[in-house]
Scaffold this motif. Sequence first.
Motif, mmCIF file in Angstrom:
data_model
loop_
_atom_site.group_PDB
_atom_site.id
_atom_site.type_symbol
_atom_site.label_atom_id
_atom_site.label_comp_id
_atom_site.label_asym_id
_atom_site.label_seq_id
_atom_site.Cartn_x
_atom_site.Cartn_y
_atom_site.Cartn_z
ATOM 1 N N ASP A 1 55.112 43.485 70.775
ATOM 2 C CA ASP A 1 53.912 43.490 71.602
ATOM 3 C C ASP A 1 54.170 42.941 73.006
ATOM 4 O O ASP A 1 53.239 42.627 73.730
ATOM 5 C CB ASP A 1 52.781 42.746 70.907
ATOM 6 C CG ASP A 1 53.045 41.258 70.706
ATOM 7 O OD1 ASP A 1 54.112 40.758 71.100
ATOM 8 O OD2 ASP A 1 52.167 40.591 70.148
ATOM 9 N N ALA A 2 55.445 42.794 73.392
ATOM 10 C CA ALA A 2 55.858 42.354 74.731
ATOM 11 C C ALA A 2 55.466 40.909 75.030
ATOM 12 O O ALA A 2 55.353 40.531 76.187
ATOM 13 C CB ALA A 2 55.320 43.306 75.798
ATOM 14 N N THR A 3 55.245 40.086 73.992
ATOM 15 C CA THR A 3 54.898 38.685 74.217
ATOM 16 C C THR A 3 55.906 37.772 73.539
ATOM 17 O O THR A 3 56.675 38.191 72.684
ATOM 18 C CB THR A 3 53.496 38.343 73.661
ATOM 19 O OG1 THR A 3 53.530 38.400 72.231
ATOM 20 C CG2 THR A 3 52.435 39.274 74.203
ATOM 21 N N LEU A 4 55.848 36.514 73.932
ATOM 22 C CA LEU A 4 56.568 35.457 73.242
ATOM 23 C C LEU A 4 55.506 34.532 72.668
ATOM 24 O O LEU A 4 54.464 34.318 73.291
ATOM 25 C CB LEU A 4 57.438 34.658 74.209
ATOM 26 C CG LEU A 4 58.694 35.348 74.732
ATOM 27 C CD1 LEU A 4 58.370 36.220 75.906
ATOM 28 C CD2 LEU A 4 59.708 34.322 75.104
ATOM 29 N N LYS A 5 55.755 33.996 71.506
ATOM 30 C CA LYS A 5 54.843 33.046 70.877
ATOM 31 C C LYS A 5 55.567 31.712 70.760
ATOM 32 O O LYS A 5 56.717 31.652 70.327
ATOM 33 C CB LYS A 5 54.420 33.509 69.487
ATOM 34 C CG LYS A 5 53.785 34.879 69.451
ATOM 35 C CD LYS A 5 52.335 34.832 69.794
ATOM 36 C CE LYS A 5 51.708 36.215 69.547
ATOM 37 N NZ LYS A 5 50.411 36.330 70.136
ATOM 38 N N LEU A 6 54.889 30.644 71.128
ATOM 39 C CA LEU A 6 55.414 29.298 71.009
ATOM 40 C C LEU A 6 54.725 28.632 69.827
ATOM 41 O O LEU A 6 53.494 28.640 69.741
ATOM 42 C CB LEU A 6 55.148 28.517 72.302
ATOM 43 C CG LEU A 6 55.730 27.126 72.425
ATOM 44 C CD1 LEU A 6 57.248 27.153 72.330
ATOM 45 C CD2 LEU A 6 55.295 26.492 73.736
ATOM 46 N N TRP A 7 55.524 28.084 68.892
ATOM 47 C CA TRP A 7 55.002 27.557 67.633
ATOM 48 C C TRP A 7 55.326 26.087 67.467
ATOM 49 O O TRP A 7 56.394 25.626 67.867
ATOM 50 C CB TRP A 7 55.625 28.323 66.463
ATOM 51 C CG TRP A 7 55.368 29.785 66.483
ATOM 52 C CD1 TRP A 7 56.144 30.747 67.059
ATOM 53 C CD2 TRP A 7 54.247 30.469 65.914
ATOM 54 N NE1 TRP A 7 55.577 31.980 66.865
ATOM 55 C CE2 TRP A 7 54.415 31.834 66.170
ATOM 56 C CE3 TRP A 7 53.129 30.057 65.211
ATOM 57 C CZ2 TRP A 7 53.511 32.795 65.754
ATOM 58 C CZ3 TRP A 7 52.219 31.009 64.785
ATOM 59 C CH2 TRP A 7 52.413 32.356 65.053
ATOM 60 N N ASP A 8 54.439 25.364 66.818
ATOM 61 C CA ASP A 8 54.691 24.000 66.366
ATOM 62 C C ASP A 8 55.274 24.130 64.963
ATOM 63 O O ASP A 8 54.580 24.551 64.036
ATOM 64 C CB ASP A 8 53.394 23.194 66.342
ATOM 65 C CG ASP A 8 53.615 21.756 65.911
ATOM 66 O OD1 ASP A 8 54.406 21.513 64.974
ATOM 67 O OD2 ASP A 8 52.990 20.870 66.508
ATOM 68 N N LEU A 9 56.540 23.797 64.798
ATOM 69 C CA LEU A 9 57.203 24.005 63.510
ATOM 70 C C LEU A 9 56.739 23.026 62.441
ATOM 71 O O LEU A 9 56.810 23.329 61.254
ATOM 72 C CB LEU A 9 58.718 23.926 63.679
ATOM 73 C CG LEU A 9 59.328 25.015 64.566
ATOM 74 C CD1 LEU A 9 60.828 24.839 64.652
ATOM 75 C CD2 LEU A 9 58.965 26.399 64.069
ATOM 76 N N ALA A 10 56.224 21.875 62.844
ATOM 77 C CA ALA A 10 55.742 20.905 61.861
ATOM 78 C C ALA A 10 54.444 21.358 61.208
ATOM 79 O O ALA A 10 54.235 21.178 60.013
ATOM 80 C CB ALA A 10 55.549 19.543 62.522
ATOM 81 N N THR A 11 53.564 21.990 62.013
ATOM 82 C CA THR A 11 52.248 22.382 61.494
ATOM 83 C C THR A 11 52.122 23.877 61.244
ATOM 84 O O THR A 11 51.213 24.320 60.552
ATOM 85 C CB THR A 11 51.140 21.980 62.480
ATOM 86 O OG1 THR A 11 51.303 22.728 63.691
ATOM 87 C CG2 THR A 11 51.180 20.488 62.771
ATOM 88 N N GLY A 12 53.025 24.665 61.843
ATOM 89 C CA GLY A 12 52.929 26.119 61.721
ATOM 90 C C GLY A 12 51.884 26.723 62.634
ATOM 91 O O GLY A 12 51.604 27.912 62.561
ATOM 92 N N SER A 13 51.321 25.926 63.538
ATOM 93 C CA SER A 13 50.285 26.449 64.429
ATOM 94 C C SER A 13 50.897 27.026 65.702
ATOM 95 O O SER A 13 51.932 26.567 66.188
ATOM 96 C CB SER A 13 49.256 25.374 64.772
ATOM 97 O OG SER A 13 49.878 24.288 65.406
ATOM 98 N N GLN A 14 50.235 28.055 66.208
ATOM 99 C CA GLN A 14 50.664 28.697 67.442
ATOM 100 C C GLN A 14 50.182 27.866 68.625
ATOM 101 O O GLN A 14 49.006 27.519 68.705
ATOM 102 C CB GLN A 14 50.091 30.111 67.523
ATOM 103 C CG GLN A 14 50.521 30.859 68.757
ATOM 104 C CD GLN A 14 49.925 32.260 68.798
ATOM 105 O OE1 GLN A 14 49.927 32.969 67.804
ATOM 106 N NE2 GLN A 14 49.400 32.632 69.938
ATOM 107 N N LEU A 15 51.092 27.540 69.534
ATOM 108 C CA LEU A 15 50.755 26.724 70.692
ATOM 109 C C LEU A 15 50.424 27.547 71.928
ATOM 110 O O LEU A 15 49.590 27.148 72.732
ATOM 111 C CB LEU A 15 51.907 25.774 71.020
ATOM 112 C CG LEU A 15 52.319 24.811 69.908
ATOM 113 C CD1 LEU A 15 53.572 24.045 70.307
ATOM 114 C CD2 LEU A 15 51.169 23.869 69.585
ATOM 115 N N ALA A 16 51.094 28.693 72.082
ATOM 116 C CA ALA A 16 50.883 29.504 73.283
ATOM 117 C C ALA A 16 51.392 30.916 73.055
ATOM 118 O O ALA A 16 52.259 31.161 72.216
ATOM 119 C CB ALA A 16 51.608 28.891 74.479
#
Length: 82
Positions: A1-16
């Motif tokens: 989808d031409a994006t990058l996703k930034l993740w919090d590996l401890a919680t599994g939540s998407q940051l940006a």
Amino acid sequence: DATLKLWDLATGSQLATLTGHSGAVYAVAISPDCKKAVSASMNTLKLWDLEQGRELATLSGHSSSVRAVAIAPDGKRAVSAS
């Protein structure tokens, strides 16, 4: 989808979600200090500020899709392959 996703590996939540590429992203490299990233797509690379979640620069020069990128251990240079 031409994006990058930034993740919090401890919680599994998407940051940006980082947007700016016009095509598929083929490779990503993270700087040694984890503050910047370089992503490769089509015939460009993008430099990202991961703390602010924004694009810092578009790097061009390849005439075909960039498939690999690496950042030097000092964090001052990157090399890309197309």
